[in-house]
Design an enzyme around this catalytic site. Structure first.
Site, short mmCIF file in Angstrom:
data_model
loop_
_atom_site.label_atom_id
_atom_site.label_comp_id
_atom_site.label_asym_id
_atom_site.label_seq_id
_atom_site.Cartn_x
_atom_site.Cartn_y
_atom_site.Cartn_z
N LYS A 100 36.94 41.65 37.33
CA LYS A 100 36.25 41.30 38.57
C LYS A 100 35.82 42.62 39.21
O LYS A 100 36.63 43.32 39.83
CB LYS A 100 37.19 40.55 39.52
N ASP A 143 59.56 50.18 44.81
CA ASP A 143 60.19 51.18 45.69
C ASP A 143 59.26 51.68 46.80
O ASP A 143 59.49 52.75 47.38
CB ASP A 143 60.69 52.39 44.88
N LYS A 178 47.35 39.34 42.77
CA LYS A 178 48.36 39.91 41.88
C LYS A 178 48.78 41.24 42.47
O LYS A 178 47.98 42.17 42.53
CB LYS A 178 47.83 40.13 40.46
N ASP A 219 25.37 51.28 43.38
CA ASP A 219 24.74 52.61 43.42
C ASP A 219 25.65 53.77 43.03
O ASP A 219 25.42 54.88 43.50
CB ASP A 219 24.22 52.90 44.85
N HIS A 242 37.39 39.11 31.52
CA HIS A 242 38.03 38.62 32.74
C HIS A 242 38.00 39.62 33.91
O HIS A 242 38.59 39.36 34.96
CB HIS A 242 39.49 38.25 32.42
N HIS A 277 45.59 33.67 44.59
CA HIS A 277 45.12 34.25 43.33
C HIS A 277 45.39 35.75 43.26
O HIS A 277 44.96 36.43 42.34
CB HIS A 277 43.61 33.97 43.22
#
Length: 400
Positions: A320, A153, A148, A325, A318, A146
């Site tokens: 995450k 370079d 990405k 704190d 979507h 999952h």
């Protein structure tokens, strides 16, 4: 009558096979899992919350590539935006730039063979990871990459929640606008993202570039202290529990799927009982028929103890993200659900710099302004359809 008995017997055997396959597959997964701990790094980090601006920036960096482009996505679709992305990679390969594209087998299953042949013909190295394989066919079909990652370079990198498809640039009527978090990293952290890509590439293809000097440049030190954290269906639950225990005043969780483990729901309840402020942001509309209902039983435990749950209303939510704190912020690919905790290969970035965290806090404030408070009474009163969906969701919660 015999036919019905045969069907019932076949279904029971199928369920038994799935159960045995999953248990044995999980044992093998745990046996071979290895934990990778990167050191603290300093990079310049930029947050993107909109796919249009993200991909404009990313595509510009890809066009400027001179040596190599390494990209891993969970999903690349067969639509006009995906074709624009793949055409760009072909152009760079034609210019002599090394291009490697790694895709999750299940997530990018819709990519046509003709498209794949065209990429290889143009000189792009493309491979698929986490393909189902014997002897544990069912378990291996659920263990997905999952992550990405885009590394250009060895100097610039991206990670976060966006994939390649038209919905991610706000062209899906049901899910638009698509709200997500993606990071652009320039600095020391690029080295770790490069290493993680090459590790996944080796596992998928057997081709080992992990010690190739060409790919391990030493970028300049940036301003933001951070830590790259890869997980592969192991160790993430432990890491999240530690984050929750660190909190002294506030926890904010943004996630499209809120399906925590027993340990994590217990830690969140303990935090609330200590007087720690807990805010959870989830989508107001779902992209899956059961994910909203799967979260309700947890919200019914948390809200009476003081948790504030908000449903995002301006498109599909979507991101995450976990904020602790105002001292630490986790952004990456891991959802706050059992699939990310126990099955998926994920990649997160822990950020410790106050200036960068302030940028993320502003994004969360914007999310809250576009959200409404969850009506606990609405999800608690008797509703046979919702109850049935909750039961189904609970039964398959590991796989949502």
């Amino acid at each position: 009558m015999k036919l019905i008995l045969y069907v019932i017997l076949a279904l029971l055997l199928l369920v038994l096979w799935i159960w045995i396959d999953f248990k044995l597959g999980r044992m093998k997964h745990l046996k071979h899992a290895h934990r990778r701990d990167f050191p603290f790094r300093y990079s310049d980090i930029k947050l993107f919350t909109d796919g249009v601006s993200l991909f404009k920036d990313m595509f510009s960096d890809i066009r400027s590539a001179e040596l190599h482009i390494h990209i891993l996505f969970y999903i690349v679709k067969e639509d006009h935006f995906s074709k624009e992305f793949l055409t760009l990679l072909k152009e760079k390969a034609a210019q002599g730039v090394q291009v490697r594209l790694l895709l999750d087998w299940m997530g990018s299953f819709g990519l046509k063979k003709k498209t794949i042949r065209g990429l290889r013909k143009q000189g792009i190295e493309i491979s698929f990871c986490q393909a189902p394989k014997l002897p544990y066919l069912f378990y291996s079909s659920q263990e997905r990459n999952h992550r990405k990652i885009t590394v250009i370079d060895g100097k610039t990198a991206y990670l976060g929640g966006f994939n390649i498809g038209k919905e991610y640039i706000n062209e899906d009527k049901k899910l638009s606008p698509w709200r997500d978090y993606h990071l652009k990293i320039s600095g020391e952290g690029v080295r770790d993202l490069q290493e993680e890509f090459l590790e996944d590439w080796f596992e998928a293809t057997g081709k080992d570039y992990r010690k190739t000097d060409l790919f391990h440049l030493k970028p300049e030190k940036g301003k933001c202290k951070h830590l790259i954290v890869p997980c592969e269906g192991v160790f993430l639950e432990e890491r999240y529990a530690k984050l929750i225990r660190m909190a002294r005043k506030k926890i904010v969780i943004g996630t499209p799927y809120f399906i925590p483990s027993k340990l994590l729901i217990s830690e969140l309840i303990k935090a609330l009982e200590k007087g720690i402020d807990l805010t959870v942001i989830v989508p107001g509309r779902a992209d899956h028929p059961f994910v909203k209902e799967a979260s309700y039983k947890y919200f019914r435990q948390l809200v009476p103890k003081g948790a504030k749950v908000f449903q995002f209303q301006n498109g599909f939510y979507h991101p995450k993200i976990i904020l602790i704190d105002n001292q630490l912020c986790d952004v990456g690919t891991s959802n706050f659900d059992k699939r990310s905790l126990f099955l998926n290969h994920e990649l997160n970035c822990y950020i410790y710099d106050s200036g960068c965290i302030n940028q993320l806090e502003k994004a969360l404030e914007n999310d809250l302004q576009n959200s409404t408070a969850l009506d606990l009474e609405h999800i608690s009163t008797f509703n046979p359809v919702r109850t049935a969906k909750e039961w189904i969701a609970s039964s398959i919660s590991h796989f949502l």
